[in-house]
Design an enzyme around this catalytic site. Structure first.
Site, short mmCIF file in Angstrom:
data_model
loop_
_atom_site.label_atom_id
_atom_site.label_comp_id
_atom_site.label_asym_id
_atom_site.label_seq_id
_atom_site.Cartn_x
_atom_site.Cartn_y
_atom_site.Cartn_z
N GLU B 40 91.89 19.97 66.58
CA GLU B 40 91.15 21.20 66.13
C GLU B 40 91.50 22.40 67.06
O GLU B 40 91.03 22.37 67.99
CB GLU B 40 89.65 20.95 66.15
CG GLU B 40 88.85 21.48 65.11
CD GLU B 40 87.55 21.46 65.35
OE1 GLU B 40 86.67 22.00 65.53
OE2 GLU B 40 87.02 20.14 64.78
N ASP B 51 79.02 29.50 69.03
CA ASP B 51 79.42 28.88 70.34
C ASP B 51 78.62 29.27 71.28
O ASP B 51 78.21 30.30 71.55
CB ASP B 51 81.18 29.29 70.55
CG ASP B 51 81.95 28.81 69.41
OD1 ASP B 51 82.04 27.54 69.36
OD2 ASP B 51 82.63 29.39 68.47
#
Lengths: 401, 261
Positions: B40, B51
C-alpha cells in the site's frame, strides 16, 4: 445517498469511524431544531446569559465619512465579545441532550474556543480546545481566558500551526473518542450537518437585523456587509435575507498582503474570490489549493479569517450570484480598525474590520442604507494593532518632550 | 482487480517520498523481497486527518521532498515487482486530478486498488464508477462504530479486500491487539471478501493473533514508516516477522473459511 448538498458543494467527506456519529448528530439536530422546549431553553440562555438581542446602532460619524447611512449590528456585545457564542451554546446544549459527556473544539482567533469554553462552563460540560501553536502566540489573552473558564487548551504544532491544523487535530480526537464526545465546529464548515446547523444557530443575527431594521428605518437595508473566513457570521447575517433580492449581500474576505499565490502559500484567505472546487475538512467547497490539490497555507492579519476553505453554502451562494464576494487587505483592515475606533468609540475585531474597510472603500455604491455585521470586538487584537500602528500614536502630545 | 493470495497476507504501507523520493521504488521492492503480498503506497496529502503522528510526519517530509501525484506515478512505475500495489490517499488529490484520470493513471503503473480514508461509501459514486470501468478495486474501511445498515452499503461496493479498522482513532503502532478487532471481524465474517486488519499492528505476534481471530491479511504502516527514518534496509526484516506471524496464525486458525474461497 450523499447528503447536505448546496448546488454540489457540501457533503460528508470524513472517515467511516465518524460517519455514525454524524448520522446521530443529524437526527438530533433535526429533532431538536423543531422542538419548542429546546428552542425556548436556548433562547433563554442566549438572552439571560449571552445578552441577546444585541444592539443595532446608527453610526453617525462613520455614516458621514462614508456618505451613506451605516448601521452596526453589534454582535461584539454578545457575551465573550463575538458572535461565536450563538453557535457554541446551541451545540453544547444539543450535545448535552444527546448524552455526550465531553466537548471538543478547534479555534483560530480563540473566539470560538472562548465561546465553547463559556458554553461548556455554563452548561457544566468538560471542554478541550485545540489551537494552532502560532495562533496561541498571536492570541495569548484568549488562551488565558479559555483556561480561566476551565477548558484544556492543547497546542497543535503540525502543518502551519494555524486553524486548519487545529481542525485536523480535533477531527482526529473526535475519531478516537467519538462515542462520548461532541465536536463543536466553530463555523459553517465541515461535513453535513454542521454547515446547516451552525448557520441555523447563527441566523438569530439576521432575524434580529430584520426586526431592528424595520423598527429603526421602516425598511430593509440596501446592503448587508459581513466578513467571511469560514463564514459563520456571514451566513448568520445573510440567511434571513436570501429571498429578499433587493438586499445586496457582501462577503468580505481577507486579502492579506496579496491575492497572488505560489505552490505552497496563499498570502490571503480569499477562497470565495480566488479558490476553486475541492474537498477540505469534510466538505466540498471553494478552497485555496495548488495544481495538485495540496492545500495552501492561508494568511491574514486576523487569525479568525485565516483559513484555506469556506462554508459550502456560501460558496454556492457566490456561484449563484446571490452573495457578492470582495476582499480587503491587511492594511485596509488595520486602517478601518482605527477609523471605527476613532469615529465611534467602538474598537472592532480585525475580522469585521475587513467589512468596515469594504464599506469605507465602496461608499454609497452600496446604497443609501448599509448594515455592517460587527461580529467581534477588538480587545483581543490590541497587541497586533500596537505592533502595526505603534505606541507612538500619541506623537502629537510627545513632540519635543 | 486486486486479488489476495490463499495464504494469510501481509500488506505493508509506507508514504511515497519518505524518506526520499528516490527510495520509493526501492522500498516497494524491499517489501516484495520481505514477503509482502500487496504494498500500500501512500500518496501524501497536506491534511491527513486519519493519520497519527508517525505518518503525519512522514507526509510532511515527503511533501517537502517534492512528492507530487505526477512524481508518485513515475516512481511507482519504476518499481520492479510482481505483487499488486494499492494507492492510499485523500479525496481532494483524486478530485483535483480528475477522478477518471486518477484511476487510469493508477492502472497504468500496476496499482490495482485504491483506499481513500476520507471518502465514506455515501460519497463514493464517482470513484466507484471509475474503478468499475477501469478494473481497479475500491477498498473501504469498516470501523468499530460502523452500523449494520452502513456495513451493508459498504459491502455492496467493496472489492479486493475490506479494511477492518481495529480501533477508533488514527493510524499508529501500538503494543497490543485491540479487543474491537475481533468484534469487527465477527461482524464481517459472513461476507465473501477478504478481511485485512489495520490500525496499530506492529509485531509478528499481533499478526498471528489477528489472523487466528479470522483475518485474511494484516496491514501495518506506522511501524514500517518509523523504521524507514534512517533508510529502507530494516523494513525487509520487519516484513518477514509480520508475514511469519500471519502464517503461524493461519495454521492455528480454525479452518472453516468458506468466506475465503
Amino acid at each position: 445517498m450523499s447528503k447536505g448538498k448546496f448546488e454540489g458543494y457540501g457533503g460528508q467527506y470524513v472517515p467511516e469511524a465518524i460517519m455514525p456519529a454524524i448520522d446521530e448528530l443529524e437526527e438530533a439536530y433535526e429533532e431538536y431544531l423543531n422542538d419548542d422546549g429546546f428552542l425556548n431553553e436556548l433562547d433563554a440562555k442566549l438572552r439571560d446569559y449571552g445578552g441577546r438581542p444585541t444592539a443595532f446602532y446608527h453610526a453617525p460619524q462613520l455614516s458621514e465619512r462614508v456618505g451613506t447611512k451605516v448601521y452596526l449590528k453589534r454582535d461584539e456585545l454578545l457575551h465573550g465579545g463575538a458572535h461565536k457564542l450563538n453557535n457554541a451554546l446551541g451545540q453544547v446544549l444539543l450535545a448535552k441532550k444527546m448524552g455526550k459527556e465531553r466537548i471538543i473544539a478547534e479555534t483560530g482567533a480563540g473566539q470560538h474556543g472562548t465561546a465553547t469554553a463559556m458554553a461548556s462552563a455554563a452548561l457544566n460540560m468538560d471542554c478541550e480546545v485545540y489551537m494552532g501553536a502560532k495562533d496561541m502566540e498571536r492570541q495569548r489573552p484568549n488562551v488565558f481566558r479559555m483556561r480561566l473558564m476551565g477548558a484544556t487548551v492543547t497546542p497543535v504544532e503540525t502543518g502551519s500551526a494555524t486553524l486548519k491544523d487545529a481542525i485536523n487535530e480535533t477531527m482526529r480526537d473526535w475519531a478516537t473518542n467519538v462515542e462520548d464526545t461532541h465536536y463543536v465546529i466553530g463555523s459553517v464548515v465541515g461535513p453535513h450537518p454542521f454547515p446547516a446547523m451552525v448557520r441555523d444557530f447563527q441566523s438569530v443575527i439576521g432575524r434580529e437585523i430584520r426586526e431592528q431594521s424595520m423598527e429603526a428605518e421602516g425598511r430593509l437595508p440596501d446592503s448587508i456587509v459581513a466578513c467571511a473566513g469560514g463564514g459563520s457570521n456571514t451566513m448568520g447575517a445573510f440567511y434571513e435575507f436570501i429571498d429578499d433580492e433587493e438586499v445586496e449581500l457582501h462577503a468580505v474576505e481577507a486579502g492579506g498582503s496579496s491575492l497572488e499565490t505560489d505552490d505552497e502559500r496563499a498570502p490571503n484567505s480569499a477562497s470565495l474570490n480566488i479558490g476553486d472546487d475541492g474537498v477540505l475538512h469534510g466538505a466540498r467547497t471553494k478552497i485555496l489549493q495548488n495544481d495538485e490539490g495540496q492545500i495552501l497555507e492561508s494568511h491574514s492579519l486576523s487569525a479568525g479569517l485565516d483559513y484555506s476553505g469556506v462554508g459550502p453554502e456560501l460558496a454556492a451562494l457566490v456561484d449563484e450570484g446571490r452573495v457578492k464576494p470582495a476582499t480587503a487587505d491587511d492594511d485596509e483592515a488595520m486602517n478601518a480598525f482605527q477609523i471605527l475606533s476613532e469615529d465611534e468609540g467602538i474598537i472592532p475585531a480585525l475580522e469585521p474590520s475587513h467589512a468596515v474597510a469594504h464599506v469605507l472603500r465602496e461608499g454609497d455604491s452600496l446604497g443609501d442604507y448599509v448594515v455592517i455585521n460587527l461580529c467581534g470586538r477588538g480587545d483581543k487584537d490590541l497587541e497586533t494593532a500596537m505592533e502595526s500602528i505603534g505606541m507612538d500614536m500619541d506623537v502629537g502630545f510627545g513632540e519635543g518632550a | 482487480m486486486l486479488e489476495l493470495p490463499d495464504e494469510p497476507a501481509l500488506i505493508p504501507y509506507f508514504v511515497a517520498g519518505y524518506p526520499s523520493v528516490e527510495s520509493t521504488p526501492d522500498a516497494i521492492e524491499a517489501f516484495g523481497e520481505g514477503g509482502a503480498d500487496v504494498v500500500e503506497v501512500g500518496l501524501p496529502f497536506s491534511e491527513p486527518i486519519a493519520d497519527g503522528p508517525t505518518i503525519q510526519n512522514a507526509i510532511t517530509r515527503a511533501l517537502q521532498n517534492g512528492m507530487t501525484p505526477d512524481v508518485y506515478f513515475d516512481k511507482i512505475g519504476e518499481a520492479d515487482v510482481d505483487i499488486p500495489l494499492v494507492c492510499m490517499t485523500y479525496y481532494n488529490l483524486i478530485m483535483k486530478r480528475g477522478v477518471d484520470k486518477f484511476v487510469r493513471d493508477c492502472k497504468s503503473v500496476g496499482i490495482e486498488g485504491i483506499i481513500v480514508p476520507d471518502l465514506p461509501v455515501d460519497e463514493s459514486d464517482a470513484l466507484y464508477e471509475a474503478c468499475e470501468e477501469h478494473g481497479v478495486s475500491l477498498v473501504f474501511i469498516v470501523a468499530p462504530t460502523t452500523t449494520d445498515d452502513r456495513l451493508e452499503r459498504i459491502m455492496e461496493r467493496v472489492s479486493g479486500f475490506v479494511y477492518v479498522q481495529a480501533r477508533l482513532g488514527t493510524t499508529g503502532a501500538r503494543d497490543d491487539v485491540s479487543g474491537a478487532t475481533y468484534d469487527v471481524l465477527r461482524r464481517v465474517e459472513g461476507y465473501d471478501v477478504p478481511k485485512a486488519v489495520g490500525f496499530g499492528v506492529s509485531k509478528g505476534e499481533h499478526a498471528r493473533e489477528i489472523v487466528r481471530g479470522g483475518a485474511d491479511a494484516v496491514v501495518a504502516g506506522s511501524v514500517f514508516v518509523e523504521g524507514m527514518e534512517d533508510g529502507i534496509e530494516e523494513i525487509g526484516q520487519k516484513a518477514r516477522e509480520l508475514k511469519q506471524g500471519a502464517l503461524e496464525g493461519g495454521q492455528e486458525a480454525p479452518k472453516s473459511d468458506e468466506s475465503n474461497v
